[in-house]
Design a protein around this motif. Structure first.
Motif, PDB file in Angstrom:
ATOM      1  N   THR A   1       0.844  -1.215   0.000  1.00 31.48           N
ATOM      2  CA  THR A   1       0.000   0.000   0.000  1.00 31.48           C
ATOM      3  C   THR A   1       0.869   1.251   0.000  1.00 31.48           C
ATOM      4  O   THR A   1       0.601   2.222  -0.723  1.00 31.48           O
ATOM      5  CB  THR A   1      -0.926  -0.010   1.224  1.00 31.48           C
ATOM      6  OG1 THR A   1      -1.699  -1.213   1.230  1.00 31.48           O
ATOM      7  CG2 THR A   1      -1.847   1.196   1.198  1.00 31.48           C
ATOM      8  N   TRP A   2       1.897   1.206   0.836  1.00 26.65           N
ATOM      9  CA  TRP A   2       2.822   2.351   0.934  1.00 26.65           C
ATOM     10  C   TRP A   2       3.502   2.611  -0.413  1.00 26.65           C
ATOM     11  O   TRP A   2       3.516   3.746  -0.908  1.00 26.65           O
ATOM     12  CB  TRP A   2       3.839   2.035   2.031  1.00 26.65           C
ATOM     13  CG  TRP A   2       4.901   3.081   2.248  1.00 26.65           C
ATOM     14  CD1 TRP A   2       4.942   4.343   1.766  1.00 26.65           C
ATOM     15  CD2 TRP A   2       6.096   2.919   3.021  1.00 26.65           C
ATOM     16  NE1 TRP A   2       6.071   4.980   2.172  1.00 26.65           N
ATOM     17  CE2 TRP A   2       6.801   4.147   2.955  1.00 26.65           C
ATOM     18  CE3 TRP A   2       6.616   1.856   3.759  1.00 26.65           C
ATOM     19  CZ2 TRP A   2       8.015   4.322   3.612  1.00 26.65           C
ATOM     20  CZ3 TRP A   2       7.818   2.046   4.418  1.00 26.65           C
ATOM     21  CH2 TRP A   2       8.515   3.272   4.343  1.00 26.65           C
ATOM     22  N   LEU A   3       4.054   1.579  -1.026  1.00 25.56           N
ATOM     23  CA  LEU A   3       4.785   1.743  -2.282  1.00 25.56           C
ATOM     24  C   LEU A   3       3.862   2.116  -3.432  1.00 25.56           C
ATOM     25  O   LEU A   3       4.301   2.710  -4.428  1.00 25.56           O
ATOM     26  CB  LEU A   3       5.537   0.464  -2.621  1.00 25.56           C
ATOM     27  CG  LEU A   3       6.648   0.047  -1.635  1.00 25.56           C
ATOM     28  CD1 LEU A   3       7.310  -1.237  -2.098  1.00 25.56           C
ATOM     29  CD2 LEU A   3       7.676   1.147  -1.490  1.00 25.56           C
ATOM     30  N   SER A   4       2.593   1.782  -3.315  1.00 29.44           N
ATOM     31  CA  SER A   4       1.653   2.104  -4.388  1.00 29.44           C
ATOM     32  C   SER A   4       1.168   3.536  -4.313  1.00 29.44           C
ATOM     33  O   SER A   4       1.013   4.208  -5.343  1.00 29.44           O
ATOM     34  CB  SER A   4       0.461   1.134  -4.324  1.00 29.44           C
ATOM     35  OG  SER A   4       0.889  -0.198  -4.471  1.00 29.44           O
ATOM     36  N   LEU A   5       0.883   3.995  -3.111  1.00 28.42           N
ATOM     37  CA  LEU A   5       0.285   5.317  -2.954  1.00 28.42           C
ATOM     38  C   LEU A   5       1.320   6.438  -2.834  1.00 28.42           C
ATOM     39  O   LEU A   5       1.261   7.424  -3.568  1.00 28.42           O
ATOM     40  CB  LEU A   5      -0.646   5.321  -1.727  1.00 28.42           C
ATOM     41  CG  LEU A   5      -1.826   4.336  -1.787  1.00 28.42           C
ATOM     42  CD1 LEU A   5      -2.669   4.425  -0.520  1.00 28.42           C
ATOM     43  CD2 LEU A   5      -2.693   4.610  -3.020  1.00 28.42           C
ATOM     44  N   GLU A   6       2.234   6.319  -1.934  1.00 27.92           N
ATOM     45  CA  GLU A   6       3.251   7.353  -1.725  1.00 27.92           C
ATOM     46  C   GLU A   6       4.613   6.690  -1.572  1.00 27.92           C
ATOM     47  O   GLU A   6       5.129   6.570  -0.458  1.00 27.92           O
ATOM     48  CB  GLU A   6       2.931   8.196  -0.485  1.00 27.92           C
ATOM     49  CG  GLU A   6       1.704   9.079  -0.630  1.00 27.92           C
ATOM     50  CD  GLU A   6       1.536   9.996   0.578  1.00 27.92           C
ATOM     51  OE1 GLU A   6       2.350  10.925   0.750  1.00 27.92           O
ATOM     52  OE2 GLU A   6       0.592   9.769   1.357  1.00 27.92           O
TER      53      GLU A   6
END
Length: 826
Positions: A687-692
């Motif tokens: 989720t982290w690498l996808s969004l920000e």
């Protein structure tokens, strides 16, 4: 002999001796000044004689003159002019009684104030007036003074030249002293305007009160002495400045540089030995010097037996040879009786004084030029061709009977060259080309005062040659060649800017260092300029240099130490794993879940190695995956510890009668716990690498002097959530292990897990404030240190005791010891 004699030039058809009206007040001046005035008179004689002998100028026409001694008094100047204009020995306003010989022009007066009065009267009748020394800018008004001309430049140019001189030597803090008459006040006003325009400032402005006997000298000199200005401009006539200089000698004023205007720059009256201590080193503008071929020989032919100017000649003779003629009363009026008798046969060539010194003629040269102006104007009039004249119906003027306004036309348009090659002409204001010598008063080897030409100010020269000066040939008051300094505030060096002081002139300021990140690369800068974002000032703040790029490098000691520690540390779990594999069948290895221990050791090795991703040049791909890799590897590690802890609890509870927990002690349970824990961390990282996602950035805010290459975590919230999740897993493991530390088991490792998790949590809790307080590469170093420290805490607390027993206490790793210990525990 008086200062500023007024000379009348007129044209004679036949030469005849003209009587000279004499008004002698020679005792008013010094002997040197009297001799200079007499030399001016002789220069007029020489010029007229030279013109009369030159058949090409005025053929068949003889030029004559009449001279009046004004004694530097306005009433005598005015009386002499009116007598010439009236044509009688007495002056009658608005009345003219000519004897048939046309009157051409008047040369004079020396003093600007007197010339203003004369020009106001003569201008009414369009009668030409040519001054050889009046330089006041007022006289450039050709509407008020339509018939006034001069052979010296206007003070307008002199003021510009003096201002240029001050600027050249970077004297920005100067005092001004000027006579309180039209000449001094207008000149100093123009100079002040030029000084301010050039960026300099006036420290004080005092007036010489000409109506006072002492000229207000004590007050003026006190101001000069106490002022911080090292340079003082004295603007006035030489006679008005004598009391000022005397007072400076009296008060022993030293360390001041005097700047002279043309009115006294080369004045002989100020060349006495008594003034040398004050005036040596004086620099200023002087009327351009010139030479007159043949004048010296002419001057030396003078003798008292001459009928022309006999009374003046006798006075001169007595002053020059320090003698007196035998008569009822000597000509100079001296009461001294013990002087030798004048014979009239004394040799002038044996004298070396201001009279026959023709090496650098100034005032003499200008009066000589004035006579030539009249002669050449008459020449132009005489050569006029019938039908081509400049007047009504193209008529020419009759040189035997012309009107003053007709000669005025030719004087306006006169143009000729002197023997020196200098071109003489007048502009629309009646002013000649502005040319000055820059002179420096120096002591000669014999102790006298000499005037050394050190440069020139020529408004007619090409733009690059208007102001020229040879600084190395100047000697200042101290005898040094180094230019004195006169500023209110010292120059601000590069790296600072000038901050004006409240209520003080612009030249008085404080030098303030440039603010952080700004430079000034010039002396006396008014502002500082910011360096580009990727540059930073040098220590002197005079130039911008590329900012150093900072990151945790392998080449620096800190990076090398951490990299070596990480690499070596990663081998320790591998060595331990090899020991476990070698002693797989021993009770201590079996009792501690061999498969989970191997997985934990592998994850610990990766934990040590993942710290290497934080060292070295931060590439974009490293920034993207390093925190996620760290989070996943540590999640695997802590998940294995949590699974081992839970399995210890399940194994103890499964031994109780009537329980159904035995199925939870199987290996798949531990793998399921590890998988669930890893899955949650994996979802968070994805989720982290996808969004920000994290990215590489150049940080110039933390330390403006550096460009910090760092990985921006993208979402700080995601980063701290990842660490919080690891802390949560470690906390759960710690609590479970703490509760299970007293369970009866021969090799219960719950207490080791308790200590390892306690150390793990302590490291990461300490990391939070340390990370927030550190900057740049040290923030990265703190995280690397935390990774290594927490990994070592697990290795040391969980595996070192077991390895010690395996390697150094093999008796404790036997079945018999385990059975015996188990019986004792029961």
């Amino acid at each position: 002999m008086g200062k500023g004699g007024t000379y009348s030039i007129y044209q004679l058809i036949q030469y005849m001796p003209i009587p000279i009206s004499i008004h002698i007040r020679s005792m008013f001046f010094s002997p040197n000044q009297a001799m200079i005035c007499f030399a001016l008179f002789q220069a007029v004689r020489f010029a007229v004689d030279e013109i009369n002998k030159n058949a090409e100028i005025l053929p068949n026409i003889t030029l004559g003159f009449r001279a009046y001694d004004s004694c530097a008094l306005l009433q005598y100047d005015l009386e002499g002019a009116l007598q010439i204009f009236t044509g009688l020995d007495r002056h009658i306003p608005n009345y003219r009684c000519s004897s048939g010989v046309p009157l051409s022009s008047i040369i004079g007066s020396t003093i600007s104030t007197h010339s203003v009065i004369l020009a106001s009267i003569l201008g009414i009748y369009k009668f030409p007036q040519i001054s050889h020394h009046s330089s006041s800018a007022i006289l450039s008004d050709h509407i008020r003074f339509p018939s006034f001309f001069r052979t010296v430049p206007s003070d307008t140019y002199q003021s510009k030249g003096l201002a240029h001189l001050l600027v050249h030597f970077r004297w920005t803090w100067v005092g001004l002293v000027a006579a309180d008459n039209d000449y001094g006040q207008l000149g100093i006003q123009l100079l002040r305007q030029e000084i301010v325009k050039a960026g300099a400032c006036v420290a004080f402005n005092e007036n010489i009160l000409t109506s006072y006997p002492d000229r207000n000298a004590p007050h003026i000199v006190k101001i000069i002495k106490t002022s911080t200005a090292k340079v003082v401009v004295l603007y006035g006539a030489s006679l008005d400045l004598v009391p000022i200089v005397k007072e400076m000698v009296k008060q022993n004023v030293t360390g001041k540089v005097l700047v002279a205007n043309a009115g006294w720059a080369t004045a002989v009256i100020l060349s006495l030995d008594m003034f040398s201590a004050v005036l040596t080193g004086t620099i200023g503008l002087a009327i351009q010097s010139g030479t007159i071929p043949g004048l010296k020989q002419f001057l030396n032919t003078i003798n008292p037996s001459m009928s022309l100017g006999r009374a003046w000649t006798k006075i001169f003779w007595e002053l020059a040879f320090n003698c007196r003629f035998v008569s009822d009363k000597n000509e100079t009026g001296s009461l001294v009786t013990n002087v030798k008798e004048c014979t009239g046969l004394e040799n002038l060539e044996s004298l070396q004084n201001v009279y026959n010194d023709v090496s650098s003629l100034r005032q003499t040269y200008t009066v000589y030029t004035a006579v030539l102006v009249v002669a050449n104007a008459l020449k132009d009039m005489n050569t006029c061709k019938k039908g081509e004249g400049p007047f009504s119906k193209r008529l020419c003027a009759d040189i035997k009977d012309f009107q003053s306004w007709q000669l005025l036309y030719y004087i306006k348009n006169v143009r000729f060259r002197l023997n020196s090659g200098k071109e003489v002409y007048f502009d629309r204001n009646g002013d000649p080309p502005a040319v000055y010598d820059i002179v420096n008063r120096q002591l000669s080897p014999n102790g006298g005062m000499r005037f050394v030409k050190v440069g020139s100010y020529d408004m007619a020269a090409p733009p690059g040659n208007i102001f020229t000066i040879n600084t190395s040939s100047i000697l200042w008051n101290s005898g040094e060649t180094q230019v004195p300094n006169s500023v209110c505030s010292q120059s601000c060096p590069p790296g600072s800017w000038k901050a004006a002081r409240r209520g003080e002139p612009a030249c008085c300021y404080d030098c303030v260092p440039c603010p952080q990140g700004e430079i000034s690369n010039q002396t006396d800068s008014f502002t500082c300029i910011k360096c580009p974002w990727d540059m930073w000032p040098n220590p002197e703040k005079s130039s911008c240099l590329p900012k150093p790029i900072e990151y945790l490098s392998y080449e620096e000691p800190l990076g090398t130490t951490l990299a070596c520690t990480s690499t070596i540390s990663s081998l320790v779990p591998v060595v331990i794993l090899k020991i476990f594999v070698q002693f797989e069948a021993t009770p201590i290895v079996k009792a501690n879940n061999y498969s989970l221990s191997c997985l934990l050791l592998l994850s610990l090795s990766f934990c040590f190695l993942c710290s290497l991703m934080f060292i070295g040049f931060p590439k974009p791909e490293n920034c993207l995956v390093r925190q996620a890799a760290f989070g996943m590897v540590f999640s695997l590690c802590i998940s294995c510890i949590l699974a081992k802890t839970i399995m210890v609890v399940f194994a103890f509870m499964a031994t109780k009668p009537g329980t159904n927990l035995k199925k939870w002690t199987r290996p798949w349970v531990s793998y399921m716990i590890i998988s669930i824990c890893l899955l949650l961390q994996f979802i968070l990282c994805i989720t982290w690498l996808s969004l920000e996602p994290p990215f590489l950035e150049q940080n110039i805010e933390t330390q403006p002097r550096l460009i910090i290459l760092q990985c921006n975590e993208g979402s700080p919230t995601a980063f701290w959530c990842m660490l919080t999740y690891l802390g949560l897993l470690a906390t759960i493991s710690f609590i479970v292990a703490f509760l299970a530390r007293r369970l009866p088991d021969s090799f219960n490792e719950a207490k080791y897990i308790t200590f390892s998790m306690l150390a793990f949590l302590s490291v990461w809790v300490s990391y939070i404030p340390a990370s927030l307080s550190s900057q740049g590469k040290y923030t990265v170093a703190m995280e690397v240190f935390a990774i290594l420290a927490s990994s070592w805490a697990i290795v040391f607390c969980m595996f070192i005791p077991k390895c010690f027993i395996i390697l150094f206490r093999p008796s404790m790793n036997s079945r018999e010891y385990v059975m015996k210990k188990g019986q004792n525990m029961k």
